[in-house]
Design an enzyme around this catalytic site. Structure first.
Site, short mmCIF file in Angstrom:
data_model
loop_
_atom_site.label_atom_id
_atom_site.label_comp_id
_atom_site.label_asym_id
_atom_site.label_seq_id
_atom_site.Cartn_x
_atom_site.Cartn_y
_atom_site.Cartn_z
N GLU A 263 0.87 -1.21 0.00
CA GLU A 263 0.00 0.00 0.00
C GLU A 263 0.89 1.24 0.00
O GLU A 263 0.69 2.16 0.79
CB GLU A 263 -0.90 0.00 1.24
CG GLU A 263 -1.72 -1.27 1.41
CD GLU A 263 -2.71 -1.20 2.57
OE1 GLU A 263 -2.34 -0.69 3.64
OE2 GLU A 263 -3.86 -1.65 2.39
N CYS B 225 -10.47 0.28 7.38
CA CYS B 225 -9.97 1.60 7.78
C CYS B 225 -10.65 2.72 7.01
O CYS B 225 -10.89 3.80 7.56
CB CYS B 225 -8.46 1.67 7.58
SG CYS B 225 -7.91 1.10 5.96
#
Lengths: 657, 657
Positions: free
Chosen positions: A313, A397
């Protein structure tokens, strides 16, 4: 009715970030509760956030065991820990989002739900202040043993942010007391003093939270701890093997490039900016400036999205910005908004407001479906119709992160300086802004922004003394006009003579004794602009992106029945015209015009000699194409989409008829 | 001296893959030992492989504990298991490489080293035939417990392949006996029969190995087990959660696309092709054909490289072929060569030889430094000078894989059919080929291939009866000439009238009574060709790649001092001329010509309005540029490199002076 009359906002100071007493900050944020949005773009989105998104997220937190994890920790429920080790943070982010919502929209039912969740959280806290439901019972001995991977301090940071928001929004200390005990536990454990240990979290977050807790409580220990954590990075030997993934390769003040996990590095930048606002920490501003240059000139998508790589990421190398495999996590875009908001207030420079706006309207907003029920984790700039929003994620998230940003959005519109008010964002609404001298100015905005560039600002209540009213002129504005009380101003500084695109935004303003009833009309030219990119961005070579105002556009198949949008070439000169379509995608301005389509895909060949690829006339044909704002894609039937469109190459050039 | 006189090759049948008795194969491979390369391209590389690479790899296997792991398992050494759980396979691949080397170049020292390593391997085998040094002592109870992740059967497969190579090359059974005992252990454990369990390896490899063991031993059990393992994939419920990463999403016969881990899927295709050559397994050929179409038309780099994604070392979506972040693992390219070799012999179709050659000269060869000491794991098609070859890796699959391919390379040049000989690859050398009727033909090739297209084939010894001699005409050949004994042949079929690039390769040949002394001269036109790619490959839009013969070219900074090669635009029509430079990179034909350079990088802006980006004349200038074969890059000082070069766009078009 003024929202200042709301009982829950009686405390009157609920800024997203509280720099009211920050000695090194140029601007002071205004409370979330001071601004009421009444426009047709943001206000409906905030209503959906309150009415659809927040209830659905609370339900998800219940159904996925995220709240049961607290009940388990407090002994109220016998069950296994459920989900991922950092799932506490999703509950905290929901609490923060709900708190900001209460700051602008009191809602007894929501407040009761918040109180109930806070009660579960508080009950789960240990006597010594420790709180993390993963590290309970059999995992208690593992506390603080793997700071690198297990997000232990990160979760604490989100609790602290939620507590600060809850306290600012409601005046209640129920969650703040929990947060202080946890922060004290952190402070007893980590620090340079004898008997404390070194350490910081593998995933930054607590740094900015601790600065905010310092601001909320006046306890300098929290500020010192935040700075200690920032400065722990990049020491020898490294906390985390000096890995750039964890921003541990260099001390923060030596960091010049965004590296590793995108959300982490952006959150670190937020914390460092907060510290720079409170202390004269040497080197912080220079590092933040270098990082901003690196982000905006080397490692950012045209949407404002950040983080190119699926693996980790993570940020990629300079100019590594693939479109179809853009990772561009929604949380990273939110991190960039949060960071640019801090930089804007630290420096007073409008370029940060520009980037905040770009990221908000494009990279953040694409993360949420129009109906507020589904989310993107990744936000690619090109797709074949496979990438679809989800109702929730195991690693969730992004959903509560976007909810807390939207709930607090009114707080991002204005700041005050020693001499007056800065207007950063534009939307119809009302703001009651306390000036530095204690007087209040009440501003009313009327505009169709972002669909046009006409903005009217009425001073409904003026203070007795002169003050400066400054308006942001976005970098994309190539010119425009200003009228004050019907009188055209000539030296308004709107012509963008640097003229080179990018973020040459600035605030222009007038210092005078304003009267109630004064009106400023800002007329920004809002042309359709074709953006090119640096030639080292390999996937953008020979392609352009379309921008109009703060919005980046894309071509989605649903609007373009006559040709695959991946097989469509824009002519380098033929114009695309804006047209507002009220019943499309909640009301959007589309861009329509003529382009060329070709039928390579029928031959399906991957590689060929180019002289043989000069498509015969019959394979090229003019088509009418329609572009929509990027944020609105993937809200209809799946199909190809792309932002960067090919423009005609010599051997494909044909007249459009 | 004929290499057939070598004592170690007295067994005379050491083909890389033995389809000599495969009922469904069109062609039969010839022994590695039957072909002697004497050219200036491959022969020196094979010498470096023997003299530099193989000794260095043995040293690495010793120094990294890979061989100690066997000594530990046999009780000869007290130590921990070292390295990764599949490290046994590196030792086996080294044994295979060394065995193939012995097949063409007897070397008592190397043979003694091989024997010594085999002794360590054999000593580590359990009484029941089980052999895997990771699953010993405390891990013994874990045997066969995690087939998905721990490469247990994969390691067995590499042992079997090494054993088959060793037996074919030397006639010795020392390793073959070990392999048979291990295969018997596998066969007792896995299978459809009562008392056996289902299962296959998360990383395919053993399938092709077991078919080869069947060929070497005549034991049909091994063939059945191989097919059982292939057919285990994609059942419901899935062995591996029906995950496409493990090729478990569909039964093999329904697989139409390459998915997941690239090496695994290519190895699965190898095993399935071997099974299709031995059995009439329904659906296998159709699936293999569909997979080949998918690979070559949707998911392959222009170098032949495969596997686009870092995450999961995996295939991407159709047309997802990023250049700077190409993963293109060297092992995946090797897997593609191995698979295309099997397909070529299964079908007799030259397109598979073309793809094998393309992949070999480009995607495989780039994996090794010119001096044979350093390796690429990933082979990107664009780089800024950061990607460099390494001496070894913790996960060292690629180094011994390339060594075994190079050592066996002579075996890939020819096949025989019922009626004669197919010539697939071109290089100066000698081959003694046993025809189907038992007679021998001795062919001598003289050529400067791949630097030019003139190929002379002398029949030095001819059989008494007529036979067909067929030569591969590569797909890139747009025309040429053939002479037999000085007489031009007009209906040679060389003009590539399909003319559309791609893989329109074919074998052309003549069936006659050949005489010793007959000479065929093949004159292939070998122009510099500009390749375009499908427009859905986003990073290749507006760019071309250069190909000459089987070689893909790149521009590397070391040859282009006047401009950053990433800032260089090829003109769409201006020619680049080949020039052989003997002292460059071991002797290469470079391409030289005029191009345009620009200086965008000085402004460093990431995005801008394109009308403002029409670079002034002063920022554009003509330069002389030089391209080198892609395989040779990163052998000098680091610097930018790219394969796909921009071609001039309208607003950048300038005359070259």
């Amino acid at each position: 009715m003024s929202i200042l009359d709301n009982p829950v906002t009686a405390r009157s100071a609920a800024p997203v970030v509280d720099m009211a007493r920050s000695p090194y900050a140029a601007l002071r944020p205004v409370p979330v509760s001071a601004v009421q949005l009444q426009d047709s773009f943001w206000a409906p989105r905030l209503a959906i956030n309150r009415e659809v998104t927040l209830p659905a997220q609370l339900r998800q937190c219940e159904e996925t065991g995220r709240i049961d994890n607290f009940r388990r920790a407090s002994g109220k429920k016998q069950c296994d820990f459920q989900g991922i080790y950092f799932n506490d943070s999703d509950v905290y982010k929901w609490l923060e989002a709900a708190s900001w919502s209460l700051a602008t929209h009191p809602d007894p039912k929501l407040e009761a739900e918040v109180d109930a969740v806070i009660a579960e959280v508080a009950a789960a806290q240990d006597e010594d202040g420790y709180l993390n439901t993963y590290f309970t019972f059999e995992r208690k001995p593992e506390r603080w043993s793997n700071l690198k991977d297990l997000h232990e301090i990160y979760c604490a940071g989100h609790l602290i942010q939620a507590a600060v928001a809850h306290h600012r929004a409601t005046g209640k200390t129920t969650l703040l007391d929990v947060a202080r005990r946890l922060a004290d536990c952190l402070d007893r454990t980590f620090g340079p003093e004898p008997g404390k240990r070194s350490g910081a979290c593998g995933h930054e977050e607590a740094e900015m939270a601790l600065v905010e807790l310092y601001r909320e409580t006046g306890e300098e220990r929290y500020l010192r701890l935040a700075r200690f954590m920032v400065d722990q990075r990049g020491q020898k030997p490294g906390l985390f093997g000096n890995s750039p993934y964890y921003q541990d390769h260099l001390p923060f003040v030596e960091q010049q490039e965004f590296t590793g996990h995108a959300v982490r590095h952006l959150y670190l930048a937020c914390g460092a900016t907060d510290i720079a606002a409170e202390t004269d920490a040497p080197g912080y501003r220079e590092a933040l400036e270098a990082l901003w240059e690196n982000l905006t000139q080397k490692r950012m998508y045209v949407t404002g999205g950040a983080g190119s790589r699926y693996e980790g990421e993570a940020f990629g190398n300079d100019y590594e910005l693939p479109n179809d495999r853009a990772y561009t996590e929604t949380c990273a875009a939110i991190g960039s908004v949060m960071w640019n908001w801090r930089m804007l207030n630290l420096t007073g420079e409008a370029r940060f407001a520009d980037l905040m706006e770009l990221t908000l309207y494009n990279a953040v907003l694409s993360g949420l479906s129009l109906d507020g029920t589904r989310y993107f984790y990744q936000n690619p700039l090109a797709d074949r119709g496979k990438h679809r929003r989800q109702e929730w994620f195991g690693c969730a998230c992004c959903p509560p992160n976007i909810a807390r940003l939207l709930a607090s959005l009114p707080g991002y519109f204005y700041s005050t300086s020693e001499s007056g008010v800065h207007v950063h964002l534009y939307a119809t609404g009302v703001a009651n802004i306390a000036l530095a001298n204690g007087e209040t100015v009440r501003l009313v905005q009327r505009t169709n922004y972002p669909w046009d560039g006409e903005i009217e600002i009425l001073i409904e209540e003026a203070p007795t003394v002169p003050f400066e009213l400054k308006l942001r002129i976005p970098g994309w504005a190539v010119g425009g006009s200003v009228e004050i009380n019907g009188q055209e101003i000539s030296d308004h500084g709107l012509s963008n003579e640097e003229g080179a695109g990018g973020w040459y935004a600035r605030h222009v303003g007038w210092h005078r004794t304003w009267q109630a009833g004064d009106v400023i009309r800002l007329g920004l030219l809002i042309p359709v602009q074709r953006l090119g990119s640096h030639p080292h961005v390999q996937g953008n070579w020979g392609r352009v992106a379309l921008q109009r105002g703060p919005l980046i556009y894309c071509f989605e198949q649903a609007d373009n029945p006559d040709a695959d949008v991946w097989d469509t070439i824009l002519h380098p000169y033929v114009e695309l015209h804006p047209e507002f379509v009220p019943d499309l995608l909640g009301g959007v301005t589309v861009l329509r015009g003529r382009a060329i389509t070709f039928y390579y895909t029928d031959t399906d060949r991957l590689y060929g000699r180019i002289q043989e690829w000069q498509a015969p006339e019959s394979l090229l044909s003019p088509v009418t194409v329609t572009a929509i704002p990027y944020y609105a894609w993937a809200n209809r039937e799946p199909g190809p989409m792309q932002v960067w469109m090919p423009i005609a190459l010599p051997w494909q050039e044909r007249d459009l008829c």
